[in-house]
Design a protein around this motif. Structure first.
Motif, PDB file in Angstrom:
ATOM      1  N   TRP A 176     141.373  32.465 -12.931  1.00 23.95           N
ATOM      2  CA  TRP A 176     142.229  32.825 -11.808  1.00 23.95           C
ATOM      3  C   TRP A 176     143.679  32.417 -12.086  1.00 23.95           C
ATOM      4  O   TRP A 176     143.929  31.407 -12.763  1.00 23.95           O
ATOM      5  CB  TRP A 176     141.781  32.091 -10.547  1.00 23.95           C
ATOM      6  N   ARG A 180     146.318  31.177  -7.062  1.00 25.92           N
ATOM      7  CA  ARG A 180     145.026  31.333  -6.388  1.00 25.92           C
ATOM      8  C   ARG A 180     144.210  30.052  -6.494  1.00 25.92           C
ATOM      9  O   ARG A 180     143.542  29.648  -5.537  1.00 25.92           O
ATOM     10  CB  ARG A 180     144.247  32.505  -6.981  1.00 25.92           C
ATOM     11  N   ARG A 183     145.560  27.593  -3.940  1.00 27.96           N
ATOM     12  CA  ARG A 183     145.128  27.916  -2.579  1.00 27.96           C
ATOM     13  C   ARG A 183     143.689  27.464  -2.349  1.00 27.96           C
ATOM     14  O   ARG A 183     143.334  27.005  -1.262  1.00 27.96           O
ATOM     15  CB  ARG A 183     145.252  29.421  -2.313  1.00 27.96           C
TER      16      ARG A 183
END
Length: 335
Positions: A176, A180, A183
């Motif tokens: 990823w 991301r 998060r």
């Protein structure tokens, strides 16, 4: 959360702290475990490896170092090497055995119950709080129904075999983008707040929960403001109580709230700087026994940070919860 647990140990006793940790992790287990098995693609695995893999992958998603080893369909290990993330730094020296073990009783020992497998238990072979080189243990299908007191067993004379860290299982999350991943780390952390607030209020009652959490939140704000401000290239240790100092703290507060995922705006008027937050994303769809008391406790984090930034600033907080949701504002000015 570390500060809250230490505060409960010292102010309300080991039994209260142990009860809180048990309640916290049992609540998380009931909300997250079975849906998490599906999301991680583990529902078709044998129960023992599925449980160990669940902890391995779910903690890795939160940035927690974890190891995994499958011995058989009936026995699979999970290991949390030091430093133990939940007991930050030297705080681990104040965590009693029973408080750390309450996490295992709250979550690991209930996996077999949730899976409908009365034979499955967890054997803990070491905890870092006891001086062992990590928290580790294995899920084991005993081949017979086990009693409630057998669901978590301690066997410090056993040891997890060597792990080949290069050969550990990988999720696609490893590829990823960094944003991301960050998060995901944030969501992992915020879940602890989302569990903390209702659990503490149900255990202690609204006012006592507000006092306990508010106290430790303020201390955390006082202690960690300087570190976070420096990471943002913002000033700290000001003693001016003027508009520029208010602007600097407003930038800090806005940045932290935005990083938490909140919608914020900053305005200047009447000699003050005001930070407004629309909604409280961190507790969305969360049923709190006393939501205003929960916010007042959490807000002490920001008031502590403001005092560390400039003790001659005054921060006035307004908050309401109505049909349109949360409306929150901090008016920052000199005093």
């Amino acid at each position: 959360m570390t500060a809250l647990i230490l505060g409960l140990v010292t102010r309300r006793g080991e039994e209260t702290a142990r009860d809180y940790v048990f309640r916290h992790f049992r609540r998380q287990h009931l909300e997250k475990f079975l849906p998490g098995l599906q999301k991680l693609g583990l529902a078709d695995e044998k129960d023992a490896p599925a449980c160990a893999l669940y902890h391995y992958h779910s903690n890795a998603l939160g940035g927690v170092k974890t190891g995994y080893l499958r011995e058989s369909d009936a026995k699979a290990w999970v290991r949390y090497p030091p430093p133990r993330w939940i007991w930050r730094g030297t705080a681990i020296a104040a965590v009693p055995h029973s408080v750390s073990a309450a996490m295992l009783h709250g979550w690991h020992g209930h996996n077999g119950v949730s899976l409908g497998n009365p034979r499955l238990g967890f054997v803990c072979t070491g905890m870092t709080v006891d001086g062992k080189p990590g928290l580790e243990g294995y899920y084991f299908d005993h081949g017979r129904p086990i009693a409630e007191e057998e669901r978590v067993r301690f066997a410090y004379d056993e040891e997890m075999p060597r792990v080949d860290w290069a050969a550990q299982p990988k999720l696609e999350t490893a590829s990823w983008p960094e944003e991301r991943q960050l998060r995901t780390f944030r969501s992992y952390a915020v879940e602890y707040l989302r569990t903390m607030l209702p659990t503490l209020q149900e255990q202690l009652g609204g006012e006592d929960a507000r006092q306990e959490l508010g106290r430790v939140a303020r201390l955390v704000g006082l202690q960690f403001h300087e570190e976070t401000a420096r990471e943002m290239d913002l000033p700290t240790d000001l003693e001016r109580g003027d508009r520029d100092s208010a602007r600097a703290f407003a930038r800090w507060l806005s940045a932290v709230l935005a990083a938490q995922g909140e919608e914020v705006e900053t305005v200047e008027a009447d000699g003050a700087v005001t930070v407004r937050q629309a909604g409280w994303r961190a507790v969305r769809e969360l049923a709190l026994p006393d939501p205003l008391a929960a916010f007042d406790a959490w807000n002490e984090l920001w008031l502590g940070a403001a005092a560390a930034h400039d003790r001659f600033l005054a921060v006035q907080t307004t908050r309401s919860l109505g049909d349109r949701g949360w409306e929150i504002a901090w008016r920052i000015a000199g005093r």
